[in-house]
Design a protein around this motif. Structure first.
Motif, PDB file in Angstrom:
ATOM      1  N   ILE A   1      10.515   8.202 -34.662  1.00 31.93           N
ATOM      2  CA  ILE A   1       9.675   8.920 -34.667  1.00 31.93           C
ATOM      3  C   ILE A   1       9.891   8.669 -36.701  1.00 31.93           C
ATOM      4  N   ALA A   2       8.940   8.190 -37.226  1.00 35.45           N
ATOM      5  CA  ALA A   2       8.568   7.721 -38.541  1.00 35.45           C
ATOM      6  C   ALA A   2       8.581   9.067 -39.426  1.00 35.45           C
ATOM      7  N   PHE A   3       8.368   9.076 -40.185  1.00 34.25           N
ATOM      8  CA  PHE A   3       8.820  10.937 -41.533  1.00 34.25           C
ATOM      9  C   PHE A   3       9.797  12.053 -40.815  1.00 34.25           C
ATOM     10  N   CYS A   4      11.000  11.811 -39.749  1.00 36.80           N
ATOM     11  CA  CYS A   4      11.786  11.753 -39.147  1.00 36.80           C
ATOM     12  C   CYS A   4      13.425  11.740 -39.891  1.00 36.80           C
ATOM     13  N   ASP A   5      13.702  12.875 -40.122  1.00 37.34           N
ATOM     14  CA  ASP A   5      15.057  12.948 -40.478  1.00 37.34           C
ATOM     15  C   ASP A   5      15.839  13.518 -39.463  1.00 37.34           C
ATOM     16  N   LEU A   6      17.210  14.068 -39.906  1.00 33.83           N
ATOM     17  CA  LEU A   6      18.011  13.746 -38.731  1.00 33.83           C
ATOM     18  C   LEU A   6      18.439  15.161 -38.247  1.00 33.83           C
ATOM     19  N   ASN A   7      17.984  16.256 -39.572  1.00 35.92           N
ATOM     20  CA  ASN A   7      17.241  17.304 -38.897  1.00 35.92           C
ATOM     21  C   ASN A   7      16.543  18.030 -37.384  1.00 35.92           C
ATOM     22  N   GLY A   8      15.718  17.547 -38.437  1.00 38.90           N
ATOM     23  CA  GLY A   8      14.331  16.685 -37.325  1.00 38.90           C
ATOM     24  C   GLY A   8      14.275  15.828 -35.929  1.00 38.90           C
ATOM     25  N   LEU A   9      15.078  15.059 -36.084  1.00 37.98           N
ATOM     26  CA  LEU A   9      15.675  14.656 -35.253  1.00 37.98           C
ATOM     27  C   LEU A   9      15.910  15.976 -33.740  1.00 37.98           C
ATOM     28  N   MET A  10      17.156  16.428 -34.247  1.00 39.46           N
ATOM     29  CA  MET A  10      18.106  17.064 -33.514  1.00 39.46           C
ATOM     30  C   MET A  10      16.931  18.198 -33.043  1.00 39.46           C
ATOM     31  N   ASP A  11      16.041  18.637 -33.658  1.00 40.15           N
ATOM     32  CA  ASP A  11      14.779  19.428 -33.505  1.00 40.15           C
ATOM     33  C   ASP A  11      14.155  18.557 -31.726  1.00 40.15           C
ATOM     34  N   ILE A  12      13.748  18.260 -32.023  1.00 38.98           N
ATOM     35  CA  ILE A  12      13.238  17.431 -31.015  1.00 38.98           C
ATOM     36  C   ILE A  12      13.271  17.373 -29.985  1.00 38.98           C
ATOM     37  N   GLU A  13      15.095  17.009 -29.784  1.00 39.61           N
ATOM     38  CA  GLU A  13      16.245  16.916 -29.534  1.00 39.61           C
ATOM     39  C   GLU A  13      15.947  17.567 -27.971  1.00 39.61           C
ATOM     40  N   GLU A  14      16.526  18.841 -28.903  1.00 45.10           N
ATOM     41  CA  GLU A  14      16.539  19.823 -28.440  1.00 45.10           C
ATOM     42  C   GLU A  14      15.769  21.116 -27.393  1.00 45.10           C
ATOM     43  N   GLU A  15      13.675  20.545 -28.124  1.00 50.79           N
ATOM     44  CA  GLU A  15      13.129  20.468 -27.640  1.00 50.79           C
ATOM     45  C   GLU A  15      12.874  20.035 -26.001  1.00 50.79           C
ATOM     46  N   MET A  16      12.626  18.402 -26.373  1.00 50.64           N
ATOM     47  CA  MET A  16      12.741  18.247 -24.923  1.00 50.64           C
ATOM     48  C   MET A  16      13.429  18.207 -23.709  1.00 50.64           C
ATOM     49  N   LEU A  17      14.373  18.552 -23.985  1.00 53.57           N
ATOM     50  CA  LEU A  17      15.683  18.501 -23.428  1.00 53.57           C
ATOM     51  C   LEU A  17      15.209  20.250 -22.743  1.00 53.57           C
ATOM     52  N   LYS A  18      15.298  20.909 -23.292  1.00 48.16           N
ATOM     53  CA  LYS A  18      14.619  22.218 -22.851  1.00 48.16           C
ATOM     54  C   LYS A  18      13.633  22.097 -22.237  1.00 48.16           C
ATOM     55  N   TYR A  19      11.885  21.408 -22.177  1.00 50.71           N
ATOM     56  CA  TYR A  19      11.483  21.676 -21.648  1.00 50.71           C
ATOM     57  C   TYR A  19      11.591  20.834 -20.625  1.00 50.71           C
ATOM     58  N   ILE A  20      12.615  19.817 -20.322  1.00 57.68           N
ATOM     59  CA  ILE A  20      12.972  18.741 -19.038  1.00 57.68           C
ATOM     60  C   ILE A  20      13.115  20.239 -18.498  1.00 57.68           C
ATOM     61  N   VAL A  21      14.082  20.429 -19.086  1.00 56.31           N
ATOM     62  CA  VAL A  21      15.004  21.395 -17.718  1.00 56.31           C
ATOM     63  C   VAL A  21      14.233  22.628 -16.940  1.00 56.31           C
ATOM     64  N   LYS A  22      13.659  23.312 -18.314  1.00 60.49           N
ATOM     65  CA  LYS A  22      12.272  24.408 -17.547  1.00 60.49           C
ATOM     66  C   LYS A  22      11.256  23.267 -16.643  1.00 60.49           C
ATOM     67  N   TYR A  23      11.094  23.103 -16.806  1.00 61.59           N
ATOM     68  CA  TYR A  23       9.913  21.992 -15.806  1.00 61.59           C
ATOM     69  C   TYR A  23      10.212  21.522 -14.613  1.00 61.59           C
TER      70      TYR A  23
END
Lengths: 461, 461
Positions: A250-272
């Motif tokens: 992801i361009a224009f993304c720092d480490l905090n932004g990356l953690m946000d994405i990882e967390e959101e993605m994992l929750k999405y997969i588990v819920k799905y």
């Protein structure tokens, strides 16, 4: 009209008390004198259906001879089942045998060990366990695609064949079209790879990250999802020579932004997966990992913890445990440490800012010049599930790291140029798909979440 | 709040006249004395946006120096554009340079040849053409997953590494961990492959079909979607050594059922891409293939024609054309024939029941014992897009074919056993993903629809 059982179970009101035709395979067959019961599974739903037939059928005798494993086309009336554990049964009016199965069929209605079933890799998806595992594999893959596509990511097919040895060529399989017993030699009596199809040594790769970064600098958000290969000669529960990996960048993304994405993605997969595979999850929860459902549900509702590597080591040093590996501010953390930390926080834990010497050359060096902006996600019961970092976006600093770490500059020339041509701060991570599946299913051996696993000395089928 | 342009364009009412922040790269920069215009593209949407800035900005001078290719974070007010060809422009209040770009940046706002851009594979997704191509690639991949998952198929990751040479090992890359310059030899002075990681010769495969069939016999409907490899030493517009393929396999499905699925799937994909990528399709229609949009739209509304190979040859023999290759009842049809037939019917054409000697060993032999239940789909302007067949489900007949065609029985033993254990009539097809993309985009060279193409003597990046 032939129907999938999954369609029927999803729309029970449309089919109840109607005549339907389904096709599938016999899982079990119980015969009585005037009546018989067949458990039929059509593969489209974890739940099979019970077929009931009686003496009124003119081919009753023939039907009673049907073997386990056989393929059938059956027509009958769909009625509410008297048994609590199933919704419907089918009162048969017609059965057609589509494919017979001998009595020495290896998959019988009894408990088979996973070791035995690994030997029958081509038949094991016909068991409850592997039917559940491989459907979850399919559904989780779809969850990943949906998450990224819904969030404007571009799916990139990065190449598998590569000539760059940026991650250590000793970990990659060499590929060739040359004849081993008749290799062309150059003037120094070394194998002349200029005669090979690509004119040089080619490998099959273990990562798509470098190519992914190039596309992130055009599409802002990209992900890869494909097979990767490692030559590791290691027979453990978590290693395979071929596995699938997801690598977002992801361009224009720092480490905090990356953690946000990882967390959101994992929750999405588990819920799905919880939504789409309730029966599979119930099965795992009952027979594979007690508490799995609670583990997955609580993940969705948790807030992941974020700590630095230093903080993690502080906690480990203060712990009452006797460690096999002493926690060290300059070292990686061991499996026992991962376990302690996730139990300590009881939620998934992001560990950031790792000592630079134990991490990859392309990670962004922090201002302290000792740590890099890397992050590992540790998940209760599964250990490290994702690893990522902010990437070094400064050309000169990257070049310094390449020299320090002895990377073959020429093969990553273009990658470094990305920093010159509008390179911006950016981040990415990798998630081993099998590790995710081990977490989702509770099945702990990687050989049991890959359709046809490849491990050292083991490449059958 | 930083927004994706795609999100803004999809919900224009939410953002009009609001202050927004976006991040992206400069595609073009036009400077006037008191005002400037920057075309910014953030990669999430084919459409970029025009940034307008004027002398009132305190860093006006600095902004005027910004180079094409640079990465920016910009804040401004989103207003309706006066220019017809774009919806919005952004009146800038703040610009931050995130990554500079030198003036010798290879991608300039002018027409570059595709040959030149192939040499810049890591930068070419920043151009309109390749931005459109690779987004369509991503969206078409999603369409495929959606189609199959919506229809209860299980996505199977069939192995890439294989030791079976069922499709001719001369077409497969060998893989090894051995050192070419120090190969272990056996007693006969031949290379001792028992010392290799898998203990025998392993390859990377060109198909997942055989493994797919095993899973179809458990899940009824499965599909694969992954990379495949061919060693073909051929430099044409349609050959690459690495490409992606989709291989569905369906139990209880005959040749007619298979054609129904192929037709429905293709229409689904085309409709999906038309819906999700209207700007990309407009671009192709204008600059790559005139009439593309009409071609795709008419496909959705057509009914595909179904003829036998014999009928196809009859038509070709009656045609007024002078053929380079004479149409023959016992032979394959040539490109010129495919072209004639699709123009003759003006819709996609399924050709069925091919001479058995020119088709694969696992296809079902028809009752005439001369033809097999195979089907190729020929599409106007693209030629053969899919190839499939009903599979031979009879064990004895399959064994006979294996002997006739000299297949190494041992390596496909398990595959044949599928016929014994509840094997039923079933069918499957393969679709080359790049061939589909060539059809969808009008871009005619396979090198231009693969992110980093691999062809003989060409494995850079």
């Amino acid at each position: 009209m032939i129907k999938d059982l999954h369609e029927i179970y999803n729309n029970p009101d449309d089919y109840e008390n109607k005549e339907i035709t389904i096709q599938g395979w016999i899982r079990n067959h119980r015969k009585q004198k005037e009546i018989g019961f067949i458990d039929l599974n059509d593969g489209t739903d974890f739940r099979g259906i019970q077929l009931v037939y009686d003496k009124d059928l003119k081919n009753f005798e023939e039907i009673q001879k049907l073997h386990i494993g056989s393929a059938l086309t059956v027509t009958g009336k769909l009625v509410k089942s008297a048994r609590k554990e199933q919704l419907f049964e089918l009162i048969i009016t017609n059965i057609k045998l589509e494919g017979d199965c001998p009595e020495d069929y290896p998959i019988q209605p009894k408990r088979h060990t996973r070791e035995f079933l690994r030997e029958q890799a081509y038949l094991r998806p016909r068991t409850n366990l592997f039917s559940a595992v491989f459907r979850v594999r399919s559904v989780a893959a779809m969850a990943i695609h949906e998450y990224f596509q819904n969030n404007n990511y571009v799916y990139v097919h990065t190449p598998l064949i590569t000539t760059a040895d940026c991650e250590g060529s000793d970990q990659m399989f060499k590929i060739t079209t040359l004849d081993y017993n008749n290799l062309p030699l150059d003037e120094n009596k070394k194998v002349d790879l200029s005669k090979d199809l690509f004119g040089k040594q080619a490998y099959i790769t273990g990562t798509g990250q470098l190519h992914g970064e190039a596309f992130a600098m055009a599409f802002k958000k990209i992900y890869t999802f494909g097979p990767t290969f490692r030559t590791e000669n290691s027979n453990t529960k978590t290693h395979a020579n071929e596995f699938w990996m997801i690598e977002p960048e992801i361009a224009f993304c720092d480490l905090n932004g990356l953690m946000d994405i990882e967390e959101e993605m994992l929750k999405y997969i588990v819920k799905y997966v919880l939504d789409k595979c309730p029966n599979e999850i119930e099965f795992f929860n009952k027979f594979v990992e007690k508490g799995l459902k609670e583990k997955l549900t609580s993940l969705i509702n948790s807030t992941f913890k974020r700590i630095t590597h230093k903080e993690a080591i502080d906690i480990l040093k203060e712990a009452p445990n006797k460690w096999e590996f002493t926690p060290d501010y300059n070292e990686d953390i061991a499996k026992e440490h991962e376990k302690y930390l996730t139990e300590y926080f009881k939620v998934p834990v992001f560990i950031t800012n790792w000592p630079k010497d134990i991490k990859a050359w392309y990670m962004k060096v922090n201002d302290d010049n000792k740590t890099v902006a890397a992050v590992d996600l540790e998940v209760p019961g599964a250990g490290e599930l994702m690893g990522g970092s902010q990437r070094e976006e400064n050309y000169d600093k990257l070049m310094k790291r390449i020299e320090e770490m002895n990377i073959d500059k020429e093969t990553v020339d273009w990658f470094c140029n990305l920093r010159k041509y509008g390179g911006c701060y950016h981040s990415g991570f990798g998630m081993g798909f099998e590790r995710l599946l081990i977490y989702l299913t509770g099945v702990e051996n990687i050989r049991d979440v890959i359709p046809f696993p490849r491990t050292p000395d083991n490449c059958d089928y």
